[in-house]
Design a protein around this motif. Structure first.
Motif, short mmCIF file in Angstrom:
data_model
loop_
_atom_site.label_atom_id
_atom_site.label_comp_id
_atom_site.label_asym_id
_atom_site.label_seq_id
_atom_site.Cartn_x
_atom_site.Cartn_y
_atom_site.Cartn_z
N ALA A 245 -3.58 -5.12 6.44
CA ALA A 245 -2.40 -5.06 5.58
C ALA A 245 -1.37 -6.09 6.00
O ALA A 245 -0.78 -6.78 5.16
CB ALA A 245 -1.80 -3.65 5.63
N LEU B 69 -7.75 -0.89 2.58
CA LEU B 69 -7.89 0.56 2.50
C LEU B 69 -9.17 1.01 3.18
O LEU B 69 -10.22 0.39 3.04
CB LEU B 69 -7.91 1.02 1.04
CG LEU B 69 -6.67 0.72 0.20
CD1 LEU B 69 -6.81 1.35 -1.18
CD2 LEU B 69 -5.39 1.22 0.88
N VAL C 81 0.88 -1.16 0.00
CA VAL C 81 0.00 0.00 0.00
C VAL C 81 0.91 1.21 0.00
O VAL C 81 1.80 1.33 0.85
CB VAL C 81 -0.92 0.03 1.24
CG1 VAL C 81 -1.70 1.34 1.27
CG2 VAL C 81 -1.86 -1.15 1.24
N VAL D 219 -5.26 3.36 6.03
CA VAL D 219 -4.87 1.95 5.99
C VAL D 219 -5.34 1.23 7.24
O VAL D 219 -5.13 1.70 8.36
CB VAL D 219 -3.34 1.80 5.85
CG1 VAL D 219 -2.97 0.33 5.67
CG2 VAL D 219 -2.81 2.64 4.68
N VAL E 200 3.53 -1.24 3.85
CA VAL E 200 2.96 0.10 3.74
C VAL E 200 4.11 1.10 3.66
O VAL E 200 4.98 1.14 4.54
CB VAL E 200 2.04 0.43 4.93
CG1 VAL E 200 1.48 1.85 4.79
CG2 VAL E 200 0.91 -0.59 5.03
#
Length: 351
Positions: free
Chosen positions: A161, A273, A144, A156, A168
């Motif tokens: 994630a 997201l 991300v 986020v 990230v």
């Protein structure tokens, strides 16, 4: 002074002009556009003759509009486009064809290194040590990528994630979050001297730098257009988003990068997201899934074939020779990736 402006999705406007005592003189507008009545071209020239050389593109466009006869039809260009061409002439802007473009298309790289390469290569173009460059990214792992000014916690879902093995990272340009899976994403960067976008507003520069990829998509049967401020869209939905970072100074440069959805796991994207209702409110859709329509479905081509056609389209328009990241550039990028783009301080600089 000579200025050119290729209207995104339209025609070329060319202006030759002199400046004497702070005013435009001997103005001549030309191009491959269509204009009726024929005599309106002289009206455009006369409208610009004697204008203050400090007028903005919209102000020049207003003079043209006021001078055009009723019923004038301008096809492939506009009064605003003429104003932009004038500003580019006065700013001594360069054109795509003035440069020896270089292509970088290396193997997969980790997300943090991609962020660092963007910073290093933009600085190299600004310094004059590197020619203008098109870099096509290959991703080593899912990621991300959030914009420079986005809040990490607002954008986020970190547990999601981590569960999906996504790194990230934060980039140096503004804009929104990118959801990246290596074989589902096509990403490229343009590193260009600021002289290429001289005379263009920030918004106009997005369309100008994306025009070539619209032509490439058209050659693949995808009818795409630029959608302000920074999207590339089709009738089926958005397919790409762009972002920019400008390095100012005596010799400035512009980083313009674009992420395109070749394929997409929309359910996973929505887990990772935090796409809120406010962000979707002006998009005319109720679901984030409907906002993006991947290129795989629209082209029917494998991802490498889409990339190759994009590269060949650029090469056919402007020329493009094979290149690579130098040892010095890579060393600086690897250091930046370690100390900046992998650091919690940078990633969470807007918590």
């Amino acid at each position: 002074m000579h200025g050119e402006y290729k209207v995104p999705g339209g025609k070329l406007v060319v202006v030759d002009v002199e400046v004497r005592d702070g005013a435009l003189r001997d103005v001549r507008v030309a191009g491959d556009f269509f204009l009726e009545p024929d005599e309106a071209l002289l009206d455009i020239d006369r409208a610009l003759e004697g204008a203050d050389a400090d007028l903005t593109a919209p102000e020049l466009a207003a003079r043209i509009e006021a001078a055009l006869p009723e019923g004038t039809v301008m096809f492939g260009f506009s009064s605003e486009a003429v104003g932009i061409a004038v500003r580019r002439a006065l700013a001594q802007a360069t054109d795509w064809h003035h440069y020896d473009w270089q292509l970088i298309h290396d193997g997969p790289q980790p997300p943090a290194l991609h962020m660092a390469l963007d910073e290093v290569l933009t600085a190299e173009v600004a310094s004059g040590r590197r020619p203008p460059t098109l870099r096509v990214w290959e991703w080593e792992s899912p990621a991300v990528v959030i914009g420079s000014f986005q809040s990490l916690r607002n954008e986020v879902d970190m547990p999601s994630a981590e569960r999906h093995g996504m790194t990230v990272v934060r980039r140096i340009s503004g804009g929104g979050a990118m959801f990246v899976e290596p074989q589902s994403t096509i990403t490229y960067s343009l590193y260009v001297p600021d002289s290429l976008v001289q005379g263009l507003s920030f918004a106009d520069s997005y369309a100008y730098l994306d025009d070539w990829v619209l032509a490439a998509l058209g050659d693949m049967g995808v009818k795409a257009w630029y959608q302000p401020l920074n999207d590339i869209a089709t009738e089926a939905g958005k397919i790409a988003g762009a972002a920019q970072k400008r390095m100012v100074g005596e010799n400035g440069a512009v980083l313009h990068h674009v992420t395109m959805a070749y394929d997409m796991d929309a359910d996973k994207m929505l887990e990772v997201l935090r796409i809120g209702k406010e962000k979707l409110s002006d998009k005319g859709t109720k679901s984030a899934k409907k906002r993006v329509d991947p290129l795989r479905r629209q082209t029917g081509l494998p991802r490498p074939a889409v990339i190759e056609r994009m590269i060949e389209s650029f090469r056919g328009r402007y020329g493009l020779r094979e290149g690579s990241v130098t040892a010095e550039e890579r060393a600086r990028a690897e250091e930046l990736a370690a100390v900046k783009f992998s650091s919690p301080e940078w990633t969470a600089r807007v918590p």
